[in-house]
Design a protein around this motif. Structure first.
Motif, PDB file in Angstrom:
ATOM      1  N   UNK A 194       0.838  -1.196   0.000  1.00 21.59           N
ATOM      2  CA  UNK A 194       0.000   0.000   0.000  1.00 21.59           C
ATOM      3  C   UNK A 194       0.869   1.239   0.000  1.00 21.59           C
ATOM      4  N   UNK A 195       0.495   2.193  -0.876  1.00 21.71           N
ATOM      5  CA  UNK A 195       1.233   3.460  -0.923  1.00 21.71           C
ATOM      6  C   UNK A 195       0.304   4.608  -0.541  1.00 21.71           C
ATOM      7  N   UNK A 240      -3.140   3.514  -1.935  1.00 26.33           N
ATOM      8  CA  UNK A 240      -3.366   2.729  -3.147  1.00 26.33           C
ATOM      9  C   UNK A 240      -2.832   1.325  -2.938  1.00 26.33           C
ATOM     10  N   UNK A 241      -3.669   0.339  -3.256  1.00 26.49           N
ATOM     11  CA  UNK A 241      -3.246  -1.057  -3.163  1.00 26.49           C
ATOM     12  C   UNK A 241      -2.484  -1.446  -4.431  1.00 26.49           C
ATOM     13  N   UNK A 242      -1.305  -2.013  -4.265  1.00 27.53           N
ATOM     14  CA  UNK A 242      -0.482  -2.447  -5.402  1.00 27.53           C
ATOM     15  C   UNK A 242      -0.064  -3.897  -5.172  1.00 27.53           C
ATOM     16  N   UNK A 272       4.143  -2.989   3.087  1.00 27.46           N
ATOM     17  CA  UNK A 272       3.189  -3.994   3.553  1.00 27.46           C
ATOM     18  C   UNK A 272       2.160  -3.387   4.504  1.00 27.46           C
ATOM     19  N   UNK A 273       0.998  -4.048   4.607  1.00 25.01           N
ATOM     20  CA  UNK A 273      -0.123  -3.519   5.400  1.00 25.01           C
ATOM     21  C   UNK A 273       0.277  -3.091   6.805  1.00 25.01           C
ATOM     22  N   UNK A 274       1.131  -3.886   7.439  1.00 27.69           N
ATOM     23  CA  UNK A 274       1.446  -3.590   8.844  1.00 27.69           C
ATOM     24  C   UNK A 274       2.297  -2.329   8.993  1.00 27.69           C
ATOM     25  N   UNK A 294     -11.065  -5.460   2.903  1.00 24.79           N
ATOM     26  CA  UNK A 294     -10.932  -6.055   4.240  1.00 24.79           C
ATOM     27  C   UNK A 294      -9.812  -5.373   5.027  1.00 24.79           C
ATOM     28  N   UNK A 295      -8.701  -5.101   4.340  1.00 23.95           N
ATOM     29  CA  UNK A 295      -7.565  -4.465   4.999  1.00 23.95           C
ATOM     30  C   UNK A 295      -7.912  -3.058   5.470  1.00 23.95           C
TER      31      UNK A 295
END
Ligand code: C2E
Ligand code: CA
Ligand code: CA
Ligand code: CA
Length: 276
Positions: free
Chosen positions: A43-44, A58-60, A263-265, A99-100
């Motif tokens: 994610x950016x 933005x999900x990549x 990463x998401x975390x 979901x994230x």
């Protein structure tokens, strides 16, 4: 000379062969990538240029293959589009991203927009609208916090695309034209599209410190403002670029200056370390 020609032919031939072998391998491996848990979303942040505060992410997609290593989406997404694999991959991306985003909110992050890339083939698929609705219903994600990024190539079927965009608007989902300025769109079509955002391609941001190129970027930003669209500048790497963009009244941006895709975390951390 003849010998040389033959050598270079052989060389070229084997290069071509390698490229083909890799492509076939990618095609085959991609079929199992989801079930083998090899796909991951990074994610950016998309930031408010004045405050540096993220307003969205933005999900990549990333693909980590145990033998082939990390394979760039710039390489495998076009292959997935060709083979149709983009449909299950796109479904997975959309669901995972929503979901994230909900998970971050549960952790106490301020609500942000999640931007998801959608390829033309996915966008024009008969089930697309139903799938978007379904993901929103099953996850409980707010429609207004989802923005779908599509490219100007949707304009090759303008009327069909306008129809899909209208249906998305009815659901309450936001839409953006990605890589704006590099493709097909003419201004009179842009005016007809029920979209929310344009993303100015990195190409224009790269050479923005060169004065000769500034009028183009300024014009794109003004067009967006005049059409009441949100304008996001992509690929900002330096403070100089950010300053020029702010001067031109561009309000949002994205790029390594603020954060690489992470990463998401690691996303919650980007809400603390802020660049002004
Ligand atoms: P895009 O949607 O235009 O995404 C922007 C690309 O620029 C990303 O590359 C991002 O990592 C990179 N980028 C962002 N800021 C900077 C910067 O400051 N400097 C530089 N040099 N690069 C920057 P990435 O992640 O490799 O993705 C490449 C393309 O693959 C994306 O371009 C998009 O077209 C496609 N893609 C990625 N994920 C998905 C997906 O889930 N679905 C679909 N359909 N396409 C995807
Ligand atoms: Ca994008
Ligand atoms: Ca882009
Ligand atoms: Ca791009």
């Amino acid at each position: 000379a003849k010998g040389n020609g033959r050598n270079s032919y052989c060389f070229f031939h084997s290069d071509l062969n390698d490229a083909l072998t890799r492509k076939v391998k990618i095609e085959n491996e991609l079929r199992r990538a989801i079930e083998r848990n090899q796909l991951v979303l990074y994610y950016q942040p998309i930031v408010d240029l004045k405050t540096g505060q993220p307003t969205g992410v933005e999900a990549l997609v990333r693909w980590f293959h145990p033998e082939m290593g990390s394979i760039s989406p710039a390489e495998f997404i076009p292959i997935a589009e060709e083979t149709g694999q983009i449909i299950p991959i796109g479904d997975w991306v959309l669901e995972t991203a929503c979901k994230q985003n909900l998970a971050w909110q549960k952790e106490g992050l301020p609500p942000v927009t999640i931007s998801v890339n959608v390829s033309v083939r996915q966008f024009q698929h008969t089930d697309f609208i139903a799938k978007v609705k379904n993901v929103l219903e099953t996850t409980g994600h707010k429609p207004a916090l989802l923005e779908l990024e599509i490219t100007e190539s949707i304009m090759q079927n303008v009327n069909e695309s306008i129809n899909i965009l209208k249906q998305l608007k009815d659901i309450g989902v936001k839409t953006a034209i990605d890589d704006f300025g590099t493709g097909y769109s003419s201004l009179h079509i842009l005016k007809k599209l029920p979209i929310d955002t344009i993303k100015v391609d990195k190409l224009f941001i790269d050479d923005i410190t060169d004065e000769a190129n500034q009028p183009i970027v300024k014009t794109i930003i003004d067009i967006g403002a005049n059409l009441n669209l949100r304008v996001i500048a992509e690929g900002i790497e330096t403070i100089e670029q950010a300053n020029i963009l702010t001067q031109y009244q561009c309000h949002f941006g994205q790029g390594y200056l603020y954060s690489k895709p992470v990463p998401a975390e690691m996303v919650p951390g980007t809400f603390r370390g802020q660049i002004k």
